[in-house]
Design a protein around this motif. Sequence first.
Motif, PDB file in Angstrom:
ATOM      1  N   GLY A 154       0.810  -1.216   0.000  1.00  0.00           N
ATOM      2  CA  GLY A 154       0.000   0.000   0.000  1.00  0.00           C
ATOM      3  C   GLY A 154       0.837   1.257   0.000  1.00  0.00           C
ATOM      4  N   VAL A 155       1.911   1.256   0.779  1.00  0.00           N
ATOM      5  CA  VAL A 155       2.794   2.435   0.842  1.00  0.00           C
ATOM      6  C   VAL A 155       3.519   2.641  -0.481  1.00  0.00           C
ATOM      7  N   ARG A 156       3.961   1.552  -1.081  1.00  0.00           N
ATOM      8  CA  ARG A 156       4.631   1.671  -2.381  1.00  0.00           C
ATOM      9  C   ARG A 156       3.689   2.279  -3.429  1.00  0.00           C
ATOM     10  N   LEU A 185      -5.099  19.016  -5.952  1.00  0.00           N
ATOM     11  CA  LEU A 185      -6.035  18.699  -4.871  1.00  0.00           C
ATOM     12  C   LEU A 185      -6.482  17.237  -4.940  1.00  0.00           C
ATOM     13  N   LEU A 186      -6.200  16.583  -6.059  1.00  0.00           N
ATOM     14  CA  LEU A 186      -6.561  15.169  -6.211  1.00  0.00           C
ATOM     15  C   LEU A 186      -5.575  14.237  -5.507  1.00  0.00           C
ATOM     16  N   ILE A 187      -4.467  14.761  -5.028  1.00  0.00           N
ATOM     17  CA  ILE A 187      -3.433  13.912  -4.433  1.00  0.00           C
ATOM     18  C   ILE A 187      -3.975  13.056  -3.289  1.00  0.00           C
ATOM     19  N   PRO A 188      -4.711  13.618  -2.306  1.00  0.00           N
ATOM     20  CA  PRO A 188      -5.236  12.752  -1.232  1.00  0.00           C
ATOM     21  C   PRO A 188      -6.166  11.656  -1.757  1.00  0.00           C
ATOM     22  N   PHE A 194      -4.945   4.412  -4.844  1.00  0.00           N
ATOM     23  CA  PHE A 194      -3.793   3.569  -5.155  1.00  0.00           C
ATOM     24  C   PHE A 194      -3.483   2.615  -4.005  1.00  0.00           C
ATOM     25  N   SER A 195      -3.571   3.131  -2.783  1.00  0.00           N
ATOM     26  CA  SER A 195      -3.267   2.309  -1.614  1.00  0.00           C
ATOM     27  C   SER A 195      -4.260   1.161  -1.461  1.00  0.00           C
ATOM     28  N   ARG A 196      -5.544   1.471  -1.593  1.00  0.00           N
ATOM     29  CA  ARG A 196      -6.560   0.429  -1.423  1.00  0.00           C
ATOM     30  C   ARG A 196      -6.482  -0.628  -2.514  1.00  0.00           C
TER      31      ARG A 196
END
Length: 217
Positions: A154-156, A185-188, A194-196
């Motif tokens: 997830g972090v990767r 603003l889309l970063i979060p 991506f993580s999920r």
Amino acid sequence: MSTSNSQLERLTFFSDAVFAIAITLLVIEIHVPRLRTADDHAYLVALSELQPSFMGFVLSFLVIGALWAAHHRVFGMLSDYSARVMAPNLLLLMVVAFMPFATALMSANPLARVPEMFYSATLLLAGLLQRWLFGVALQPACVRPSVAAVDVAGVRARAWALPLAALLSLLLAWSHPGTNNFVLLLIPVLTRVFSRVAIARARRIVLPAATDGDDAV
């Protein structure tokens, strides 16, 4: 305390210091209005003219803060580190230290194409260097045994959020300078997606492997 843990702490403390200095230097580029009058309207006008600088400060503060938070999260997963992390870590810190200039250039020239593209390119470089650093740092031999493989995945994956958003912002800066920053603003959102996705994919790989192992026993 082992030598490896001591060296890892020194690397982390040095990195934290660079992030802290860079995030503090952002405000220095906002120049205080000095007016030879006590007229309220004049000060309100002067403050309104600083709006691009305020927006640039907030945007870069959040970006550098996100870079630091990710760096803090990854290095907190480590019990040791490879000497190969030194190059990407130093290069990332170099770009982070450079960000106050890129922010000031963009803020002083709102809606100008080149400053906007320069700022987005700086963020893109920072994002790519961060992804390189995390790929090198999160080697199985260096990760704490208590950290699950799905969490590492997830972090990767979440490290791709900044470079993707920065690339989109860079491309949009050519035709829509100024408004291209809203893409950041889309970063979060991208980070969570991506993580999920990566965690779900890793679980699909880990669970069948665990089941096969149980069957073999």
